[in-house]
Motif scaffolding. Structure first.
Motif, PDB file in Angstrom:
ATOM      1  N   ALA A  42       0.814  -1.219   0.000  1.00 13.60           N
ATOM      2  CA  ALA A  42       0.000   0.000   0.000  1.00 13.60           C
ATOM      3  C   ALA A  42       0.845   1.266   0.000  1.00 13.60           C
ATOM      4  O   ALA A  42       0.440   2.283  -0.555  1.00 13.60           O
ATOM      5  N   ALA A  43       2.006   1.233   0.600  1.00 12.70           N
ATOM      6  CA  ALA A  43       2.830   2.436   0.693  1.00 12.70           C
ATOM      7  C   ALA A  43       3.516   2.779  -0.622  1.00 12.70           C
ATOM      8  O   ALA A  43       3.627   3.950  -0.989  1.00 12.70           O
ATOM      9  N   THR A  44       3.972   1.755  -1.357  1.00 12.47           N
ATOM     10  CA  THR A  44       4.746   2.018  -2.570  1.00 12.47           C
ATOM     11  C   THR A  44       3.985   1.735  -3.860  1.00 12.47           C
ATOM     12  O   THR A  44       4.377   2.212  -4.920  1.00 12.47           O
ATOM     13  N   GLY A  45       2.935   0.911  -3.783  1.00 15.15           N
ATOM     14  CA  GLY A  45       2.199   0.546  -4.980  1.00 15.15           C
ATOM     15  C   GLY A  45       2.823  -0.593  -5.754  1.00 15.15           C
ATOM     16  O   GLY A  45       2.356  -0.952  -6.829  1.00 15.15           O
ATOM     17  N   VAL A  46       3.869  -1.214  -5.204  1.00 13.00           N
ATOM     18  CA  VAL A  46       4.512  -2.346  -5.867  1.00 13.00           C
ATOM     19  C   VAL A  46       3.564  -3.540  -5.811  1.00 13.00           C
ATOM     20  O   VAL A  46       2.991  -3.846  -4.773  1.00 13.00           O
ATOM     21  N   GLU A  47       3.397  -4.206  -6.949  1.00 10.13           N
ATOM     22  CA  GLU A  47       2.458  -5.321  -7.056  1.00 10.13           C
ATOM     23  C   GLU A  47       3.157  -6.556  -7.595  1.00 10.13           C
ATOM     24  O   GLU A  47       3.981  -6.467  -8.505  1.00 10.13           O
ATOM     25  N   VAL A  48       2.848  -7.703  -7.012  1.00 12.14           N
ATOM     26  CA  VAL A  48       3.311  -8.982  -7.530  1.00 12.14           C
ATOM     27  C   VAL A  48       2.092  -9.879  -7.695  1.00 12.14           C
ATOM     28  O   VAL A  48       1.072  -9.682  -7.042  1.00 12.14           O
ATOM     29  N   VAL A  49       2.214 -10.871  -8.570  1.00  3.77           N
ATOM     30  CA  VAL A  49       1.089 -11.751  -8.871  1.00  3.77           C
ATOM     31  C   VAL A  49       1.553 -13.197  -8.807  1.00  3.77           C
ATOM     32  O   VAL A  49       2.643 -13.534  -9.288  1.00  3.77           O
ATOM     33  N   VAL A  50       0.721 -14.049  -8.217  1.00  4.51           N
ATOM     34  CA  VAL A  50       0.923 -15.492  -8.273  1.00  4.51           C
ATOM     35  C   VAL A  50      -0.356 -16.115  -8.814  1.00  4.51           C
ATOM     36  O   VAL A  50      -1.449 -15.562  -8.644  1.00  4.51           O
ATOM     37  N   VAL A  51      -0.220 -17.261  -9.470  1.00  7.60           N
ATOM     38  CA  VAL A  51      -1.374 -17.946 -10.038  1.00  7.60           C
ATOM     39  C   VAL A  51      -1.371 -19.372  -9.513  1.00  7.60           C
ATOM     40  O   VAL A  51      -0.334 -20.026  -9.459  1.00  7.60           O
ATOM     41  N   GLY A  52      -2.543 -19.825  -9.109  1.00  6.08           N
ATOM     42  CA  GLY A  52      -2.679 -21.178  -8.592  1.00  6.08           C
ATOM     43  C   GLY A  52      -4.004 -21.775  -9.003  1.00  6.08           C
ATOM     44  O   GLY A  52      -4.825 -21.119  -9.655  1.00  6.08           O
ATOM     45  N   PRO A  53      -4.236 -23.012  -8.599  1.00  7.78           N
ATOM     46  CA  PRO A  53      -5.505 -23.661  -8.944  1.00  7.78           C
ATOM     47  C   PRO A  53      -6.648 -23.080  -8.126  1.00  7.78           C
ATOM     48  O   PRO A  53      -6.435 -22.608  -7.004  1.00  7.78           O
ATOM     49  N   PRO A  54      -7.851 -23.112  -8.639  1.00  6.49           N
ATOM     50  CA  PRO A  54      -8.982 -22.574  -7.884  1.00  6.49           C
ATOM     51  C   PRO A  54      -9.273 -23.365  -6.612  1.00  6.49           C
ATOM     52  O   PRO A  54      -9.909 -22.872  -5.698  1.00  6.49           O
ATOM     53  N   SER A  55      -8.759 -24.586  -6.529  1.00  2.00           N
ATOM     54  CA  SER A  55      -8.963 -25.395  -5.329  1.00  2.00           C
ATOM     55  C   SER A  55      -8.004 -25.011  -4.196  1.00  2.00           C
ATOM     56  O   SER A  55      -8.162 -25.484  -3.072  1.00  2.00           O
TER      57      SER A  55
END
Length: 76
Positions: A42-55
């Motif tokens: 929230a302070a810097t706006g840096v975003e990372v993403v991970v993807v996994g199974p819906p389960s």
């Protein structure tokens, strides 16, 4: 042109400068056979993403995304 603040919020919106240190926002999107979990500092706006199974359990995806975000912030 004025510089943009994190997430493109206007500078006069409430709470923009009142971010708690270390606050992390999570976003989950499920489409088909994949769930996308984004962790945003929230302070810097840096975003990372991970993807996994819906389960996958939400806390598992959060833990992986948070670990990835901390590593990204440590790199600078």
């Amino acid at each position: 042109m004025t510089p943009r603040r994190p997430f493109g919020r206007p500078s006069n919106s409430p709470g923009v400068d009142a971010v708690a240190p270390g606050e992390v926002l999570f976003e989950f999107i499920t489409r088909g056979n994949a769930t996308r979990c984004a962790a945003i500092d929230a302070a810097t706006g840096v975003e990372v993403v991970v993807v996994g199974p819906p389960s996958a359990v939400e806390t598992q995806l959060k833990a992986v995304a948070l670990r990835k975000l901390r590593m990204r912030l440590a790199k600078g």
